[in-house]
Write an enzyme that holds these catalytic residues in place. Structure first.
Site, PDB file in Angstrom:
ATOM      1  N   ASP A 101      42.458  45.441  36.150  1.00 27.67           N
ATOM      2  CA  ASP A 101      43.856  45.863  36.104  1.00 27.67           C
ATOM      3  C   ASP A 101      43.994  47.204  35.372  1.00 27.67           C
ATOM      4  O   ASP A 101      43.113  47.592  34.597  1.00 27.67           O
ATOM      5  CB  ASP A 101      44.698  44.820  35.358  1.00 27.67           C
ATOM      6  CG  ASP A 101      44.710  43.488  36.075  1.00 27.67           C
ATOM      7  OD1 ASP A 101      44.478  43.477  37.303  1.00 27.67           O
ATOM      8  OD2 ASP A 101      44.949  42.467  35.404  1.00 27.67           O
TER       9      ASP A 101
HETATM   10  N1  URA Z   1      41.446  39.136  35.386  1.00 24.29           N
HETATM   11  C1  URA Z   1      42.627  39.740  35.114  1.00 24.29           C
HETATM   12  O1  URA Z   1      43.644  39.089  34.948  1.00 24.29           O
HETATM   13  N2  URA Z   1      42.632  41.094  35.043  1.00 24.29           N
HETATM   14  C2  URA Z   1      41.522  41.850  35.172  1.00 24.29           C
HETATM   15  O2  URA Z   1      41.600  43.077  35.071  1.00 24.29           O
HETATM   16  C3  URA Z   1      40.314  41.198  35.455  1.00 24.29           C
HETATM   17  C4  URA Z   1      40.291  39.833  35.554  1.00 24.29           C
END
Ligand code: URA
Length: 233
Positions: A101
């Site tokens: 993310d």
């Molecule tokens: N899970 C999440 O919620 N975000 C990420 O960036 C990676 C795994």
């Protein structure tokens, strides 16, 4: 590989520029000037472009310590792409292996080898991804047990594979997952009534984020790191 594709792969030329250059007679293959952009090449062909001998493209593999504020997809109007942090030629050929993310930090693998990256992200391979998580609230024993037995997330056809949890502090946990569902870590903790304040990926398979890399830093993967993540056919 087609000659125009090859030329745009090993030089900074776009495909259209490569085609123009080939048609202008700037390319010699095995000693003969070749003006056909569709000419088929193999690694045994000797290609000279404007007097420079070109080599067959080698796949590239990097690890990046992703800072917050970068996306793992192509850059868009609002966000910079993690690939832009690399000071490498032909960045348009590179992609992130899987996604973190915008606000997640830590290990991202970057390559131009689509088969290799597919082998890492393919669900059936169940490659481990290890995250360090800071939670808003203390995790109850019951909530931890739910996560370790496989949570059914809303909108998913099947329950998640069980997570492995290791306590690192009151609200700090190390979480190991073997699939890569969208926002999986955040959704797992939300499903047990908690909230992820920060998320950092430490490891993918046997490849650990290099502690010598500051946020934004990157390095090529060592050959053994590339090979240990490669799917065995
Ligand atoms: N899970 C999440 O919620 N975000 C990420 O960036 C990676 C795994």
């Amino acid at each position: 590989m087609r000659l125009d594709r090859y030329l745009s792969h090993v030089t900074d030329l776009t495909r259209a520029q490569a085609q123009r250059s080939i048609r202008s007679g700037a390319v010699i293959v095995d000693g003969v000037t070749t003006t056909d952009p569709a000419r088929h090449l193999t690694p045994s062909n000797a290609v000279v472009h404007k007097g420079e001998r070109l080599s067959w493209p080698q796949p590239r593999y990097f690890m990046l310590h992703k800072p917050s504020g970068y996306v793992c997809t192509a850059r868009d109007a609002r966000h910079r792409s993690a690939v832009d942090l690399l000071d490498e030629p032909r960045k348009r050929d590179l992609h992130c292996v899987g996604r973190l993310d915008l606000d997640t930090t830590g290990l991202v693998l970057i390559t131009d080898d689509g088969e290799w990256s597919h082998g890492i992200t393919a669900p059936r391979r169940a490659v481990e991804k290890v995250y360090r998580v800071t939670l808003a609230d203390i995790l109850t024993k019951e909530a931890a047990q739910v996560l370790c037995s496989g949570v059914q997330l809303r909108g998913e056809p099947q329950p998640c594979r069980p997570a492995k949890l290791e306590a690192c502090g009151q609200t700090e946990w190390r979480v190991t997952l073997t699939e890569g569902k969208y926002h999986e870590v955040k959704r797992l903790f939300a499903a047990v009534g908690n909230h992820v304040l920060s998320l950092h990926r430490e490891r993918i398979g046997a490849v650990q984020l290099d502690s010598g890399l500051d946020a934004g830093g990157y390095r090529p993967l060592a050959a053994h790191e590339v090979e240990c993540l490669r799917a065995k056919s």
